[in-house]
Write an enzyme that holds these catalytic residues in place. Structure first.
Site, PDB file in Angstrom:
ATOM      1  NE  ARG A   9     -12.724 -35.174 -68.747  1.00 57.82           N
ATOM      2  CZ  ARG A   9     -11.319 -35.669 -68.974  1.00 57.82           C
ATOM      3  NH1 ARG A   9     -10.953 -36.889 -68.696  1.00 57.82           N
ATOM      4  NH2 ARG A   9     -10.769 -34.788 -69.872  1.00 57.82           N
ATOM      5  CG  HIS A  10     -16.455 -33.096 -71.304  1.00 56.45           C
ATOM      6  ND1 HIS A  10     -15.536 -33.199 -72.240  1.00 56.45           N
ATOM      7  CD2 HIS A  10     -15.752 -32.343 -70.481  1.00 56.45           C
ATOM      8  CE1 HIS A  10     -14.437 -32.928 -71.966  1.00 56.45           C
ATOM      9  NE2 HIS A  10     -14.684 -32.030 -70.609  1.00 56.45           N
ATOM     10  CD  GLN A  12     -11.360 -37.273 -78.820  1.00 56.02           C
ATOM     11  OE1 GLN A  12     -12.196 -37.408 -79.675  1.00 56.02           O
ATOM     12  NE2 GLN A  12     -10.313 -37.826 -78.747  1.00 56.02           N
ATOM     13  CD1 TRP A  15     -10.252 -26.939 -79.070  1.00 53.73           C
ATOM     14  CD2 TRP A  15      -9.665 -25.710 -77.488  1.00 53.73           C
ATOM     15  NE1 TRP A  15     -10.406 -25.701 -79.527  1.00 53.73           N
ATOM     16  CE2 TRP A  15      -9.912 -24.769 -78.702  1.00 53.73           C
ATOM     17  CE3 TRP A  15      -9.169 -25.094 -76.246  1.00 53.73           C
ATOM     18  CZ2 TRP A  15      -9.608 -23.336 -78.462  1.00 53.73           C
ATOM     19  CZ3 TRP A  15      -9.270 -23.656 -76.274  1.00 53.73           C
ATOM     20  CH2 TRP A  15      -9.431 -22.815 -77.312  1.00 53.73           C
ATOM     21  CG  ASN A  16     -10.842 -33.676 -74.478  1.00 49.12           C
ATOM     22  OD1 ASN A  16     -11.938 -33.693 -74.181  1.00 49.12           O
ATOM     23  ND2 ASN A  16      -9.980 -32.735 -73.434  1.00 49.12           N
ATOM     24  CB  THR A  22     -10.134 -27.081 -72.942  1.00 48.55           C
ATOM     25  OG1 THR A  22      -9.644 -27.970 -73.672  1.00 48.55           O
ATOM     26  CG2 THR A  22     -11.439 -26.638 -73.477  1.00 48.55           C
ATOM     27  CD  GLU A  88     -11.506 -29.015 -66.492  1.00 44.83           C
ATOM     28  OE1 GLU A  88     -11.706 -28.942 -65.311  1.00 44.83           O
ATOM     29  OE2 GLU A  88     -11.247 -30.012 -67.037  1.00 44.83           O
ATOM     30  NE  ARG A  89      -6.136 -25.979 -62.353  1.00 39.43           N
ATOM     31  CZ  ARG A  89      -4.959 -26.538 -62.390  1.00 39.43           C
ATOM     32  NH1 ARG A  89      -4.761 -27.895 -62.572  1.00 39.43           N
ATOM     33  NH2 ARG A  89      -3.870 -25.665 -62.102  1.00 39.43           N
ATOM     34  CG  ASP A  90      -9.858 -19.650 -65.970  1.00 38.74           C
ATOM     35  OD1 ASP A  90      -9.026 -19.886 -67.016  1.00 38.74           O
ATOM     36  OD2 ASP A  90     -10.276 -18.487 -65.795  1.00 38.74           O
ATOM     37  CE1 TYR A  91      -5.043 -26.868 -66.299  1.00 39.26           C
ATOM     38  CE2 TYR A  91      -7.171 -26.953 -67.309  1.00 39.26           C
ATOM     39  CZ  TYR A  91      -6.373 -27.783 -66.621  1.00 39.26           C
ATOM     40  OH  TYR A  91      -6.229 -29.005 -66.041  1.00 39.26           O
TER      41      TYR A  91
END
EC number: 5.4.2.11
Length: 206
Positions: A9-10, A12, A15-16, A22, A88-91
Site C-alpha cells: 500500500r502506498h 502516507q 490527505w491521510n 481521498t 483506490e475505491r471512489d468515495y
C-alpha cells in the site's frame, strides 16, 4: 519457477495526514510517506528479492511509492504499468471531506455503514464490492498471468484495491476482508503454485 507477488500500500499521503476521504483525488506523499516507501524497498532488498515487472494505479501516491520502492532496490527503470483499474475505491461525494466533518454532516452511523459495509456505496461513489468488481478482472487478465509466467511482480496500490487482491488470494469472505487492515508501506509477500493457489504468504516487517 519463482511465482512471486508482492503487494504494498502506498505510503502516507497528504490527505491521510489530514484525515480526509481521498478516493480518486490525487494528493502526493508526505515526508513520512516517502520514508515508508523507501523503508518498504529497503526491507524487500534485505530479503534478497527482485522484480521483473511492477503494476501501480493511475494516482500519484501509488506511482511515487512504486518508484521509491524500486529505487531502494536498485531497480530504477523497471518496466512499470499504471492503470486506473488499481485506483483506490471512489468515495464519491465524500471525497475531500474530513472524516469528522462527514460524520457531523451525515451522521456517525451512516458514515460507518458507507466505510465498513461491503456492498453499500456513498453517494456518487463505489462500495467495496464495486471496487472488487473493477480490480479483479484486471488482476486475472493482466497481473496473474505475469506471475504465473514466473515474472516476479510488485503491485503498489491502495488500501481498498489491494483488499480486492487479498480477498481472492486468501479466499476471504466479504466479512473477512472488511476486517483486514493494510498498513501504509508494509509489503505482503505471496508465492503462488502453478494452479494460482498461495503456497507462501507473509508480511515483511522491520
Amino acid at each position: 519457477m519463482d511465482r512471486l507477488l508482492v503487494l504494498v500500500r502506498h505510503g502516507q499521503s497528504e490527505w491521510n495526514l489530514k484525515n480526509l476521504f481521498t478516493g480518486w483525488r490525487d494528493p502526493n506523499l508526505t515526508d513520512q510517506g516517502v520514508s515508508e516507501a523507501r523503508r518498504a524497498g529497503a526491507l524487500l532488498a534485505a530479503e534478497g528479492l527482485s522484480f521483473d515487472v511492477a503494476y501501480t494505479s493511475a494516482l500519484t501516491r501509488a506511482q511515487r511509492t512504486c518508484q521509491l520502492v524500486l529505487e531502494e532496490m536498485g531497480l530504477t527503470g523497471l518496466r512499470t504499468i499504471a492503470d486506473q483499474a488499481l485506483n483506490e475505491r471512489d468515495y464519491g461525494d465524500l471525497s475531500g471531506l474530513n472524516k469528522d466533518d462527514a460524520r457531523a454532516k451525515f451522521g456517525e452511523e451512516q458514515v460507518h455503514v458507507w466505510r465498513r459495509s461491503y456492498d453499500i456505496s456513498p453517494p456518487g461513489g463505489e462500495s467495496l464490492r464495486d471496487t472488487v468488481a473493477r480490480v479483479l478482472p484486471y488482476f486475472v487478465q493482466e497481473i496473474l498471468p505475469s506471475v504465473l509466467r514466473g515474472e516476479r511482480t510488485l503491485v503498489a496500490a491502495h488500501g481498498n484495491s489491494l483488499r480486492a487482491l487479498v480477498m481472492v488470494l486468501e479466499r476471504l469472505s466479504p466479512e473477512g476482508i472488511m476486517k483486514r487492515e493494510l498498513a501504509t508501506g508494509a509489503p505482503i509477500l505471496y508465492r503462488l503454485g502453478a494452479d494460482a493457489t498461495v503456497s507462501e504468504k507473509r508480511d515483511i516487517l522491520i
